[in-house]
Every structure is written in C-alpha cells, then in structure tokens.
Design an enzyme around this catalytic site. Structure first.
Site, PDB file in Angstrom:
ATOM      1  N   CYS A 382       0.844  -1.202   0.000  1.00  0.00           N
ATOM      2  CA  CYS A 382       0.000   0.000   0.000  1.00  0.00           C
ATOM      3  C   CYS A 382       0.877   1.249   0.000  1.00  0.00           C
ATOM      4  O   CYS A 382       1.430   1.594  -1.035  1.00  0.00           O
ATOM      5  CB  CYS A 382      -0.991  -0.047   1.148  1.00  0.00           C
ATOM      6  SG  CYS A 382      -2.425   0.999   0.838  1.00  0.00           S
ATOM      7  N   HIS A 508      -3.579  -4.847   0.562  1.00  0.00           N
ATOM      8  CA  HIS A 508      -2.993  -5.309   1.830  1.00  0.00           C
ATOM      9  C   HIS A 508      -3.078  -6.829   1.867  1.00  0.00           C
ATOM     10  O   HIS A 508      -3.981  -7.385   2.518  1.00  0.00           O
ATOM     11  CB  HIS A 508      -3.757  -4.717   3.020  1.00  0.00           C
ATOM     12  CG  HIS A 508      -3.438  -3.281   3.282  1.00  0.00           C
ATOM     13  ND1 HIS A 508      -2.324  -2.899   3.991  1.00  0.00           N
ATOM     14  CD2 HIS A 508      -4.078  -2.151   2.929  1.00  0.00           C
ATOM     15  CE1 HIS A 508      -2.300  -1.574   4.076  1.00  0.00           C
ATOM     16  NE2 HIS A 508      -3.350  -1.089   3.435  1.00  0.00           N
ATOM     17  N   GLU A 510      -1.508  -8.916   3.489  1.00  0.00           N
ATOM     18  CA  GLU A 510      -1.361  -9.499   4.834  1.00  0.00           C
ATOM     19  C   GLU A 510      -2.715  -9.765   5.485  1.00  0.00           C
ATOM     20  O   GLU A 510      -2.835 -10.609   6.371  1.00  0.00           O
ATOM     21  CB  GLU A 510      -0.500  -8.576   5.719  1.00  0.00           C
ATOM     22  CG  GLU A 510      -1.151  -7.289   6.218  1.00  0.00           C
ATOM     23  CD  GLU A 510      -1.126  -6.134   5.195  1.00  0.00           C
ATOM     24  OE1 GLU A 510      -0.950  -6.412   3.994  1.00  0.00           O
ATOM     25  OE2 GLU A 510      -1.306  -4.975   5.613  1.00  0.00           O
TER      26      GLU A 510
END
Ligand code: GLN
Length: 534
Positions: A382, A508, A510
């Site tokens: 990001c 994102h 993750e």
C-alpha cells in the site's frame, strides 16, 4: 439444532490475550467440523475502528465487505481460515446510533429510552439476527474490555439475560500471577475477578488462567474450590511456543470435550488431517530448519500491534517454508536522521508496510532505494508500493522531487495522487477505497503472476491515494513494470522492478494471510530470501 453460544469474559486486566483464547476456542470447534463464528463486542462509542489511530489502538483490520474492524477480527480469520463479515462486530457506537435512530423515527413512541431494556434488547436482537441469518452451530462472543468496566457493563447484563432464553456457556479468562521470591502462584486476584462476575449474575463454566508458568496442581484445586467448579474446568493458559499452539494446548486438557458436552452438541469425529497439518505447522514455527531476517521499516513500529497482520503473515509464510523469521522493526524516522542502519543493510529482505501521513516517508524511500540498489528482496504494501513508485520516479526516471500529493501537494510530479472521486469526500468514516477488489495480473512472466498462479486475484484495500496514470508511460519506459490493474484497467494494483525481486501492491495482502493458507506474496518474499541465503 438452534445455535449455541459461548461468551468469553476477561477479568482483572486487559492484555491477557482474550482474542487468542477466543480464536483458539473457535479453532477447537472447527477441528470437529462444527460451523462456528465469532462475534466481538467493543464498548467504545466509535462506530467502527476506521477513525482510530493504529499507534494507540493497534491495526485497523479490513474485511472483504469493506468493514473496518478491531484487530481481533484478524486473529479470528487467521485461525478460522474463512472470510467473515462486519456485522459480527458490535460496537457501542453502532448500538447507540441505532437505538437513537429508532427513537427519532418514533419506534418507541411514549417510552423513555434506557440502557435496560432498550440497549440490552438491541443486543439480543442483533445476536439473534446473526444466528438466524448465518445459522452457525456455535457463536463465540468475545466481550472486549474487562469485567467491571463501565463501557461493557450493559453488554454483560445483556448476555446474562440472553442466557435465560438460549444455551450459553460463559468462560472467564483471568490472570494468575506468581511471586518470584516464593515461586508460588497466587489465586487471590483470580478469586476477586470471579466474584465480580458473580456480582453480575454470571457463573462461568470454565476459568482459563493466564500465567507465566504452568498452572500448579495446588492452584487449580484452590481456584476450583472457590469457584465451585470441578478442577478440570480450571484451564492452564501458560506461555506456549507460538500462539497457534494454544488450541492444541487447550485440547490437551480435555477442554474441547467438556465444552462440546456443555454446549449440548453431539461429539463428532475430529478432522484429523486438518488437526495434523495445524500441529505440523506449529512445530515448524517452533523448530524451523533455518532462519532469515526481514527488516520492516515503518512509522508505527513502537507498537507492534500496528502491524499485527504483517507480522503474522510472515509467521505463516515461515511455517510454510520451514524457516524462522527474525523481524527487525526499524523506525523510519531514524533512517531520516541517521541513514541506513546495520539492521537493514544486513537483512535478508525488506518490507515497507502501509501507513498514513508524511512523517517517516523519506526514511522509507531511502530504505527502498537501498534495497533496489543492493538487490535486497523487497515487498511494498500500500504506502510501501506508493513510495516504491516515488523512489523510482525520483532516482531512476529523474522526475525531481516526485512525490505523493498526500505528502507534497505542491510537487510538479504527483506520481501518486488522490482520485477525482475522492476529492470532494468530507466524511472520514468508511470512505476510502476499502474491502475486496478484483485485480487482473497482466504479465505471465511477472513476480505477481508466478506467485499467485492465476490471472485474477482478490485482495483487500484501505487507502485514498493511487498510482497516477499520467506517469505510467514514463515510468514504464524507465523500467518500472506495471503487472496488475483493477478489473476495468483504470487503477494500478502491482508494480515491480525489472530485475531482482521487488514488488509493490496497492492492496494489503497481509489481511488475507492465514496460518493454514499463507499469503502468496509473503511466501514469495520469504522463499526468495531463504534461497539466496542458502
Ligand atoms: N496513505 C496512503 C493512502 O491513503 C496509503 C494507505 C495505506 O498504506 N493503507 O493512499
């Protein structure tokens, strides 16, 4: 069969790991094949987490459906390996605003509106509606905060009432300290916490004891006696090697069987393949074959919870690749002041995670430049991708002082800029580019395509600024690869360096990494760093 409920309440203090305990209970039931969902109650009056500072409250977690929720939701998904929805998050803000909206509409005409019964009934309705809509076998409700807090008192009262009409098992998480000098575990605080629960009219069926050292038999017996519980219902939650081991640790105490019996569920056969895989991965986290170091350069590193999902995604990738990961948290401000530190120059890989605001961004840009020039495997997430573009524009394409308009609105080269559609937005809550977005990976020979192994991928977003399409050509001509775009092609999702291993994503990744299913980009980074080290 009607949905059964578990309510997890913490006493004495926060920070005991209620989220991990709740997630572990969910996982235990998942191993047996029950459909199970979490519900989290947070007493704060924010509508959601979107407007909170990650440096104070920890990371803002984002779900597929655009909800900005408490970081515990990240833990639930990482354990459950399933996408969940924002309606499972019940906040004080949501409850109050809906009760007041109903009052304005005239739904309670003639009544004076009170915490009991109006707010407590609103909670019942929401939970019953969730059960009716999702039909889980079990809803596990985690009550944020600690018994005795004003913020969650009405929620606890509402759960007491709820238990009069539904099957509810209450679980108390508490703390058992040891006195170093005498080596003795002290039960008095836990007794006091238990008594406070009793004052709220709640009798827990289990007491889970957070302790530094294994729960002693004597401690167990004493607490059992004071709580009028069988001693097997006093559960040890002492330090385990990795938090993913907690479900296994709880099961080793027969907690799973007792809980299933208390819920009135028929005992099923455990999914042994799933259970074994979890166990194997846990062992790999604890005893990996080799180790690598990953530098994470961010501006909120003082509070590791701000990057909880990045940290866990690395654990997942490490478990998959059988490599231990030493994360080196580096404050980007420090790089601005002191240059590239040794922790970074000797690291096996670099991650620049998400973030907001100018502070620290020049330090992140220096770190990215270092990685590009020294061929250190790099993942930009990001903000990390945005700064990868800025660095490339400045130092390779020679666009002097190129920047994101978030940090320098007056720069000539706004290589990262706000979308027209975002410019007029005044409300801050829930208005970014949020939730799951489909991306098309455009080049079969890109790092992204090789790692995901498919053309279309869905990842979660939370940002306002974007790659400025005006600079696509010039940056591409200078060797920056654009390897992924939104479905309609209008926005850039992935950028890569031409040589080596450097990849940035506007998403994102993750947020969708799971213990049983590590995120491909993290696996790629870890694999690359590991193979170079070998
Ligand atoms: N601040 C940047 C934006 O709003 C990046 C946000 C992030 O990293 N989540 O676009």
């Amino acid at each position: 069969m009607p949905t059964k409920y578990i309510v997890v309440l913490g006493s004495l203090m926060s920070g005991l790991g209620k989220g991990v305990v709740t997630s572990s209970i969910i996982k235990m039931l998942d191993f047996y094949g029950y459909s199970v969902l979490p519900v989290k109650f947070d007493g704060y009056l924010n509508y959601d987490c979107g407007t909170m500072n990650p440096y104070r409250h920890g990371e803002v977690f984002v779900l597929d459906d655009k909800s900005e929720v408490d970081m515990d939701f990240g833990m639930y998904e990482r354990f459950l390996n399933k996408n969940i929805t924002g309606d499972l998050s019940i906040t004080g803000g949501k409850l109050f605003s809906s009760v007041i909206a109903k009052e304005r509409k005239g739904d309670y005409l003639g009544e004076d509106i009170q915490i009991i019964p109006h707010l407590t009934d609103e909670i019942h309705k929401r939970i019953e509606a969730l059960a009716a809509k999702k039909k889980p076998d079990v809803l596990v409700i985690e009550v944020g905060g600690t018994v005795g807090d004003i913020e969650n008192s009405y929620f606890i009262e509402s759960m007491r009432q709820f238990s009069l009409k539904h099957d509810v098992v209450f679980i108390n998480l508490t703390y058992v300290p040891s006195l170093e000098v005498v080596g003795e575990q002290k039960t008095k605080p836990a007794q006091i916490g238990f008594r406070m629960l009793l004052q709220s009219g709640i009798l827990p069926k289990f007491i889970i004891c957070r302790t530094d050292s294994k729960l002693q038999e004597k401690t167990r017996e004493k607490l059992a006696m004071f709580a009028s519980l069988d001693k097997e219902r006093i559960i040890d939650d002492s330090n385990v090697g990795t938090l993913y081991e907690l479900p296994l640790h709880l099961m080793s105490q027969n907690f799973d069987k007792l809980l299933i019996k208390d819920l009135g569920l028929r005992l099923r056969k455990k999914d042994s393949a799933k259970y074994q895989l979890w166990k194997e991965k846990t062992n790999k986290v604890k005893n990996p074959k080799s180790r690598i170091s990953v530098a994470v350069v961010g501006k909120y590193v003082g509070l590791k919870d701000s990057y909880a999902s990045v940290k866990e995604a690395l654990v997942h990738a490490g478990a998959q690749e059988n490599v231990g990961i030493d994360i080196r948290w580096i404050e980007s401000d420090d790089i601005e002041k002191k240059g590239i530190p040794e922790e970074l120059s000797t690291a096996d890989a670099l991650i620049v995670p998400g973030g907001f605001g100018k502070r620290g961004t020049e330090g992140m840009i220096s770190a990215i430049k270092f990685a590009r020039e020294n061929d250190v495997p790099f993942l930009g997430i990001c903000l990390g991708m945005q700064l990868m573009v800025v660095e490339y524009a400045r130092n390779v394409a020679k666009l002097k002082n190129a920047d994101s308009s978030e940090f320098n609105p007056n720069t000539k080269y706004k290589v990262i800029d706000i979308l027209e559609s975002q410019k007029d937005i005044e409300l801050k809550g829930g208005t970014m580019r949020l939730g799951s977005w489909r991306c098309r990976l455009t080049n079969k020979d890109s790092i992204a395509y090789k790692l995901y192994g498919e053309e279309y991928v869905d990842e979660r977003h939370r940002h306002r600024y974007e790659f400025n399409g005006k600079y696509k050509k010039i940056l591409e001509n200078n060797g920056l690869r654009i390897t992924g775009v939104t479905k309609n092609g209008s926005l850039v999702e992935f950028t890569e360096w031409s040589g080596g291993f450097g990849i940035g994503t506007q998403a994102h990744p993750e947020l969708k990494s799971r213990f049983e299913n590590a995120a491909p980009l993290f696996v790629g980074l870890v694999k690359e760093a590991k193979s170079r080290k070998e």
